[in-house]
Design a protein around this motif. Structure first.
Motif, PDB file in Angstrom:
ATOM      1  N   LYS A   1      48.717  42.221 -47.614  1.00 19.31           N
ATOM      2  CA  LYS A   1      49.075  41.954 -45.972  1.00 19.31           C
ATOM      3  C   LYS A   1      49.893  41.217 -45.836  1.00 19.31           C
ATOM      4  O   LYS A   1      50.093  39.820 -46.353  1.00 19.31           O
ATOM      5  CB  LYS A   1      47.593  41.433 -45.604  1.00 19.31           C
TER       6      LYS A   1
ATOM      7  N   LYS B   1      52.159  38.836 -43.490  1.00 21.57           N
ATOM      8  CA  LYS B   1      52.141  38.058 -42.009  1.00 21.57           C
ATOM      9  C   LYS B   1      53.636  38.482 -41.327  1.00 21.57           C
ATOM     10  O   LYS B   1      54.626  38.363 -42.028  1.00 21.57           O
ATOM     11  CB  LYS B   1      51.999  36.631 -42.124  1.00 21.57           C
TER      12      LYS B   1
ATOM     13  N   ASP C   1      49.899  41.645 -40.298  1.00 24.52           N
ATOM     14  CA  ASP C   1      49.130  40.688 -39.393  1.00 24.52           C
ATOM     15  C   ASP C   1      50.006  39.920 -38.630  1.00 24.52           C
ATOM     16  O   ASP C   1      51.029  39.192 -39.109  1.00 24.52           O
ATOM     17  CB  ASP C   1      48.250  39.970 -40.275  1.00 24.52           C
TER      18      ASP C   1
ATOM     19  N   ASN D   1      49.142  37.870 -35.868  1.00 20.90           N
ATOM     20  CA  ASN D   1      48.668  36.739 -35.015  1.00 20.90           C
ATOM     21  C   ASN D   1      49.313  36.429 -33.887  1.00 20.90           C
ATOM     22  O   ASN D   1      49.621  35.337 -33.475  1.00 20.90           O
ATOM     23  CB  ASN D   1      48.768  35.348 -35.905  1.00 20.90           C
TER      24      ASN D   1
ATOM     25  N   GLU E   1      47.533  44.169 -37.655  1.00 21.82           N
ATOM     26  CA  GLU E   1      46.661  43.376 -37.198  1.00 21.82           C
ATOM     27  C   GLU E   1      46.740  42.307 -36.074  1.00 21.82           C
ATOM     28  O   GLU E   1      48.065  41.595 -36.135  1.00 21.82           O
ATOM     29  CB  GLU E   1      45.952  42.426 -38.535  1.00 21.82           C
TER      30      GLU E   1
ATOM     31  N   ASP F   1      41.649  40.834 -34.678  1.00 22.94           N
ATOM     32  CA  ASP F   1      40.878  39.737 -35.330  1.00 22.94           C
ATOM     33  C   ASP F   1      40.666  38.793 -34.217  1.00 22.94           C
ATOM     34  O   ASP F   1      39.491  38.805 -33.816  1.00 22.94           O
ATOM     35  CB  ASP F   1      42.084  39.119 -36.290  1.00 22.94           C
ATOM     36  N   GLU F   2      41.774  37.961 -33.816  1.00 25.21           N
ATOM     37  CA  GLU F   2      41.385  36.843 -32.844  1.00 25.21           C
ATOM     38  C   GLU F   2      40.686  37.242 -31.563  1.00 25.21           C
ATOM     39  O   GLU F   2      39.935  36.592 -30.981  1.00 25.21           O
ATOM     40  CB  GLU F   2      42.796  36.402 -32.162  1.00 25.21           C
TER      41      GLU F   2
ATOM     42  N   ASN G   1      38.449  43.348 -38.189  1.00 24.81           N
ATOM     43  CA  ASN G   1      38.577  42.496 -38.999  1.00 24.81           C
ATOM     44  C   ASN G   1      37.336  41.571 -38.529  1.00 24.81           C
ATOM     45  O   ASN G   1      37.553  40.938 -37.512  1.00 24.81           O
ATOM     46  CB  ASN G   1      39.893  41.642 -39.105  1.00 24.81           C
TER      47      ASN G   1
ATOM     48  N   LYS H   1      35.348  37.912 -39.180  1.00 29.60           N
ATOM     49  CA  LYS H   1      35.498  36.681 -39.746  1.00 29.60           C
ATOM     50  C   LYS H   1      34.274  35.983 -39.341  1.00 29.60           C
ATOM     51  O   LYS H   1      33.798  35.845 -38.090  1.00 29.60           O
ATOM     52  CB  LYS H   1      36.428  35.811 -39.558  1.00 29.60           C
TER      53      LYS H   1
HETATM   54 MG   LIG Z   1      44.716  37.757 -38.693  1.00 34.73          MG
END
Ligand SMILES: [Mg+2]
Ligand SMILES: O=C(O)CCC(=O)c1ccccc1C(=O)O
Length: 369
Positions: A162, A164, A189, A191, A214, A239-240, A261, A263
């Motif tokens: 992955k 970033k 990813d 973010n 992502e 994700d977030e 994803n 978490k």
């Molecule tokens: Mg992430």
């Protein structure tokens, strides 16, 4: 279950290498460890994934300490707990603060599994004896540096890379990585680094055969992600944006993502994680377990949840030695040929190393029920 006391410890550990994303760089980690002690003499452990700055989500290590001390632990002590599924229900009156909730709930889950004398993975309904490991590669200072780093990771056996990304470190980098490694499982990813104005630009990512992109858009968005997904061939993974079962349901309904994803800390704990897992099974949405640069205790929880059947993609749960000179558990988490073997002993299956934990503890507080 009879919980006698909770101990919070604020620990601090240096990362072996700084980790840079589109929102910032982490060089060390402040972590809150939660130890839940039972009258029977057992201890359940978890760690909060909150970091010091509110740049991934709104929580921080300090807000977590406050939430746990002043709200969550008093609620937990109000009456006894028969099963850990009750904990998230009891915390429902408190809005948000999912990292803090997950850490308290996680310690109760570990204690429960130890009282039952079964692995945490089994207590959660896990079915795998090993999990596939991927690695998250932070933003580097040069293209040559990231290519060399990825080559090293592939030699170590990681099953998925992955990268970033952020504006200025995206299309050209991914093109170079794909050219050098045509057959690897590759993803990116962001973010939250882009907006819908970047749709035409982001369409270039479709050329690189990415397993997914992502969280390209805002941390609290699911509407624009649906618009973007409709125009991209590459699956979007959220994700977030996903904090609850309800967020996941809405995102799936809107078509905001094709992959999730998970978490544990982001969704408030293992009980909510199981619910989201089962929802994704119903809707054929593949999952994988994300990472928050956890120390060994958080890592052990990630391994346990990844044993559920719908975690079909390699996660970000790399071995201890990827992050730390010395982890806080015995044995450390190790990878063999791209797999982590799930421990068979009770609870999280790794023993917190009290001496090591003492060495890295800045301060602690004991709460009696
Ligand atoms: Mg992430
Ligand atoms: O734990 C790992 O190795 C992955 C870390 C990672 O990618 C990450 C770390 C901190 C905050 C957000 C993220 C993320 O997955 O977006």
């Amino acid at each position: 279950m009879e919980i006698k006391s909770i101990i919070l410890r604020h620990i601090k550990m240096d990362l072996l290498t700084p980790f840079t994303t589109s929102v910032g760089t982490e060089v060390d980690k402040d972590i809150i460890l939660v130890e839940a002690k039972s009258k029977s003499g057992l201890s359940g452990w978890a760690e909060s994934v909150a970091i010091t700055q509110p740049i991934y989500n709104e929580e921080t290590v300090k807000t977590n300490w406050h939430m746990m001390s002043d709200h969550l632990i008093p609620l937990l002590f109000q009456e006894s707990v028969k099963h850990p599924d009750e904990v998230s229900e009891r915390f429902r009156s408190i809005r948000g603060n999912f990292n803090a909730k997950a850490a308290i709930e996680g310690a109760v889950w570990d204690l429960y599994a130890k009282e039952q004398n079964i692995p945490l993975a089994e207590a959660l309904g896990g079915v795998k004896d090993k999990i596939e490991v991927g690695v998250s590669v932070g933003i580097q200072y040069s293209q040559a540096a990231i290519l060399k780093q990825i080559e090293g990771y592939l030699e170590e056996g990681y099953k998925r890379i992955k990268v970033k990304i952020k504006p200025g470190w995206d299309v050209e980098i991914l093109r170079a990585v794909r050219k050098e490694f045509p057959d690897i499982q590759l993803m990116a990813d962001a973010n939250c680094a882009y907006t819908l104005k970047d749709i035409e630009y982001l369409k270039q990512l479709d050329d690189f055969g990415l397993t997914m992109i992502e969280q390209p858009l805002d941390h609290d968005d699911i509407v624009d992600h649906a618009k973007l997904q409709a125009q991209l061939n590459t699956p979007i993974c959220l994700d977030e944006s996903i904090h609850t079962y309800e967020d996941a349901r809405k995102a799936i309904e809107l078509g905001s993502c094709r992959i999730i994803n998970l978490k544990i800390g982001r969704v408030g704990g293992l009980t909510e994680s199981k619910k989201i897992h089962n929802l994704c099974v119903e809707h054929d949405i593949p999952m994988w377990c994300g990472g928050m640069l956890e120390a060994g205790i958080g890592r052990a929880h990630n391994i346990a949840i990844t044993t559920l059947s719908n975690f079909t993609l390699p996660g970000d749960t790399a071995p201890s030695s990827h992050y730390w000179a010395q982890d806080i558990i015995d044995p450390e988490v190790v990878m063999e040929n791209g797999y982590i073997y799930v421990p068979e002993s009770s609870g999280i299956g790794y023993e917190p190393n009290r001496e090591r934990i003492e060495d890295v503890t800045l301060f602690s507080r004991v709460f009696h029920s």
